[in-house]
Enzyme design. Structure first.
Site, PDB file in Angstrom:
ATOM      1  N   GLU A  31       0.850  -1.101   0.060  1.00 49.00           N
ATOM      2  CA  GLU A  31      -0.085   0.295  -0.143  1.00 49.00           C
ATOM      3  C   GLU A  31       0.898   1.350   0.004  1.00 49.00           C
ATOM      4  O   GLU A  31       1.702   1.336   0.810  1.00 49.00           O
ATOM      5  CB  GLU A  31      -0.960   0.008   1.154  1.00 49.00           C
ATOM      6  CG  GLU A  31      -1.837   1.231   1.331  1.00 49.00           C
ATOM      7  CD  GLU A  31      -2.733   1.651   0.180  1.00 49.00           C
ATOM      8  OE1 GLU A  31      -2.450   2.785  -0.528  1.00 49.00           O
ATOM      9  OE2 GLU A  31      -3.446   0.816  -0.155  1.00 49.00           O
ATOM     10  N   GLY A  33      -0.578   4.357   0.156  1.00 47.43           N
ATOM     11  CA  GLY A  33      -1.187   5.381   0.795  1.00 47.43           C
ATOM     12  C   GLY A  33      -2.102   6.151  -0.450  1.00 47.43           C
ATOM     13  O   GLY A  33      -1.607   6.192  -1.563  1.00 47.43           O
ATOM     14  N   GLY A  41      -6.800   1.044   2.921  1.00 45.10           N
ATOM     15  CA  GLY A  41      -8.190   0.913   2.662  1.00 45.10           C
ATOM     16  C   GLY A  41      -8.644   1.464   1.285  1.00 45.10           C
ATOM     17  O   GLY A  41      -9.918   1.358   0.794  1.00 45.10           O
ATOM     18  N   GLY A  42      -7.865   2.013   0.673  1.00 43.69           N
ATOM     19  CA  GLY A  42      -8.013   2.464  -0.716  1.00 43.69           C
ATOM     20  C   GLY A  42      -8.832   3.971  -0.995  1.00 43.69           C
ATOM     21  O   GLY A  42      -9.259   4.426   0.061  1.00 43.69           O
ATOM     22  N   THR A  43      -9.136   4.317  -2.178  1.00 39.24           N
ATOM     23  CA  THR A  43      -9.940   5.434  -2.431  1.00 39.24           C
ATOM     24  C   THR A  43     -11.185   5.642  -1.874  1.00 39.24           C
ATOM     25  O   THR A  43     -11.693   6.599  -1.296  1.00 39.24           O
ATOM     26  CB  THR A  43     -10.137   5.606  -4.110  1.00 39.24           C
ATOM     27  OG1 THR A  43      -8.625   5.502  -4.414  1.00 39.24           O
ATOM     28  CG2 THR A  43     -10.837   6.917  -4.409  1.00 39.24           C
ATOM     29  N   CYS A  44     -12.051   4.625  -2.061  1.00 37.26           N
ATOM     30  CA  CYS A  44     -13.485   4.587  -1.651  1.00 37.26           C
ATOM     31  C   CYS A  44     -13.771   4.917  -0.172  1.00 37.26           C
ATOM     32  O   CYS A  44     -14.431   5.750   0.574  1.00 37.26           O
ATOM     33  CB  CYS A  44     -14.149   3.197  -1.807  1.00 37.26           C
ATOM     34  SG  CYS A  44     -15.837   3.300  -0.965  1.00 37.26           S
ATOM     35  N   HIS A 448     -48.712   2.286  -2.689  1.00 33.40           N
ATOM     36  CA  HIS A 448     -49.282   3.757  -2.872  1.00 33.40           C
ATOM     37  C   HIS A 448     -49.483   4.492  -1.691  1.00 33.40           C
ATOM     38  O   HIS A 448     -49.820   3.621  -0.768  1.00 33.40           O
ATOM     39  CB  HIS A 448     -50.597   3.625  -3.612  1.00 33.40           C
ATOM     40  CG  HIS A 448     -51.195   5.126  -3.827  1.00 33.40           C
ATOM     41  ND1 HIS A 448     -50.831   5.798  -4.814  1.00 33.40           N
ATOM     42  CD2 HIS A 448     -52.276   5.777  -3.042  1.00 33.40           C
ATOM     43  CE1 HIS A 448     -51.557   6.937  -4.718  1.00 33.40           C
ATOM     44  NE2 HIS A 448     -52.414   6.701  -3.803  1.00 33.40           N
TER      45      HIS A 448
END
Length: 465
Positions: A31, A33, A41-44, A448
């Site tokens: 990783e 960073g 944990g990545g971008t998300c 409805h």
């Protein structure tokens, strides 16, 4: 040089590959960073889907006075406590990222975690620039899940001014009075909503004539109209230079009426993202990439190099977490069952834009259907034409469907309006499972007067054979 059974580069969706079935594999996880934040944990998790939607919900709450006005309810936004908003988000996010790293490092004896930038030096051989110096590792199998990063446009002076991207703007020390946003895609649209709702004056700059121009034209045109009511929207502009102006920036533009400039305290660059393949030196590994830098993969997520797979933003044209997660499951299966590979299914990939209003889409836009010569019929249903739309006094939202006139099967669905990403889900299911519009509309009850009646009425409005 240490040799592993498997190396995974990236800790976003790639991190989910490892479960109990890999307990007897010797695995390395690398990783580098995210942005300036050395996060696991990545971008998300760190700079994408999750923190942005936590800010979006806060912005939606702050926008309540706007909604209340047309309902006869007088509300007032008294104060925005930015440090509390920011720290609530990252107090949770940073804790999750750190605990994820500790779990892999301390509780998985078969996993070795390397923190640093990795580059291929040969097929399935990498040099990792760790804090202790370069370390060379190799493996029988490699998974590339290294994501992407923001694109910085070549504007004269950009290197000499302070600017933010989606990686950094959510951690601002204080809210600016005026923010300039470069870009009219989903990142720009979401941050324009977030910051304007919190009291920041927003100027959005775009090179084309519409915001969210990749959406269905009807949706994009409606959103552009509404964006111009909320923000200082400047389209058909080219950036000719940027410079410091006091404590902020001055952006020079060339537009329909000639040269102009705009000043603000904060500049947010939201002009797209690029895959991190160039950081990996993929040529040394014999890994082919496309012109846009995406790593080429086949339907099983294999690259052109033996024993190497790729998933997520580094290889997929769908830069979406739910797509990366799907591809992760495919790669996971194919690592464990190489003799029985499965394929990724990218037929009906939905996406959403969490701005104001929200947008959701799946399948063909009308312009794509025309370009490809696909036969279709279409129907549009306004939110204002259903009972819950009356309740909300919504006068701008709508659902638009495209269907095959012979089979009635849906070809595309596009919604702009309240809770669009939720309302579209039954249409995604219908496309995935091949349910025709008439069967879907009449083969079940629709509560409805709930919002999904928007979908029901749109389905019934399709002029099918």
């Amino acid at each position: 040089m240490r040799h592993f059974d498997l190396i995974i580069i990236g800790t976003g969706s790639g991190n989910a590959i490892l479960d109990e079935r890999f307990a007897d594999w010797d695995v390395a996880v690398v990783e580098k960073g995210v942005g300036s934040h050395a996060s696991y944990g990545g971008t998300c998790l760190n700079v994408g889907c999750i923190p942005t939607k936590m800010f979006v919900h806060t912005a939606d709450v702050a926008n309540a006075p706007v909604s209340g006005e047309r309902l006869g309810v007088e509300l007032r936004l008294d104060e925005v406590r930015w440090p509390e908003i920011r720290d609530r988000v990252f107090g949770r996010i940073d804790t999750i990222a750190e605990s994820g790293k500790r779990f892999r490092r301390d509780e998985n004896p078969n996993v070795t975690l390397y923190e640093g930038l990795a580059r291929f030096t040969a097929p399935r051989e990498l040099s990792v620039e760790t804090a202790g110096g370069p370390t060379t590792i190799s493996a029988d199998r490699v998974v590339l899940a290294a994501g992407g990063r923001p694109v910085i446009p070549e504007i004269p002076g950009i290197e000499d001014v302070e600017y933010h991207t989606s990686d950094s703007v959510m951690r601002l020390e204080r809210l600016p009075e005026h923010m300039i946003i470069l870009g009219t895609g989903f990142i720009g649209a979401e941050f324009a909503h977030i910051f304007s709702a919190l009291g920041v004056r927003v100027t959005m700059i775009g090179r084309s004539g519409r915001v969210l121009r990749n959406e269905d034209t009807d949706v994009s045109e409606r959103f552009t109209e509404l964006a111009a009511r909320q923000w200082d929207l400047r389209l058909n502009r080219r950036e000719t230079g940027v410079e410091r102006a006091g404590s902020g920036v001055r952006l020079h533009l060339d537009g329909p009426e000639g040269a102009e400039s705009v000043e603000g305290q904060t500049l947010l660059v939201a002009t797209g993202r690029r895959p991190n393949s160039d950081l990996l030196d993929t040529i040394a590994a014999g890994i082919e990439t496309a012109e846009n830098g995406k790593i080429k993969v086949d339907s099983t997520q294999r690259t052109s190099a033996e024993g190497v797979w790729a998933l997520g933003d580094i290889s997929s044209d769908h830069e979406l977490k739910h797509v990366a997660n799907h591809e992760e499951r495919v790669v996971q299966h194919n690592l464990l069952h190489p003799e029985e590979p499965v394929e990724s299914d990218h037929r009906f990939v939905p996406h959403a834009v969490f701005s104001a209003p929200q947008i959701a889409s799946v399948g063909l836009t009308e312009q794509q259907a025309v370009e490809r010569g696909v036969r279709y019929v279409t129907a549009t249903q306004d939110y204002g034409g259903i009972a819950y739309g009356w309740a909300m006094e919504d006068t701008t939202g709508f659902a638009k469907l495209l269907a095959d006139p012979s089979t009635g099967k849906l070809l595309g669905a596009h919604i702009i309006g309240p809770q669009a990403p939720t309302v579209i889900q039954p249409l995604i299911q219908a496309m995935e499972f091949g349910i025709d519009a008439r069967s879907m509309a009449r083969g079940q009850y629709w509560i409805h007067p709930a919002m999904p009646e928007l979908v029901e009425n749109a389905l019934l409005g399709l002029p099918l054979d």
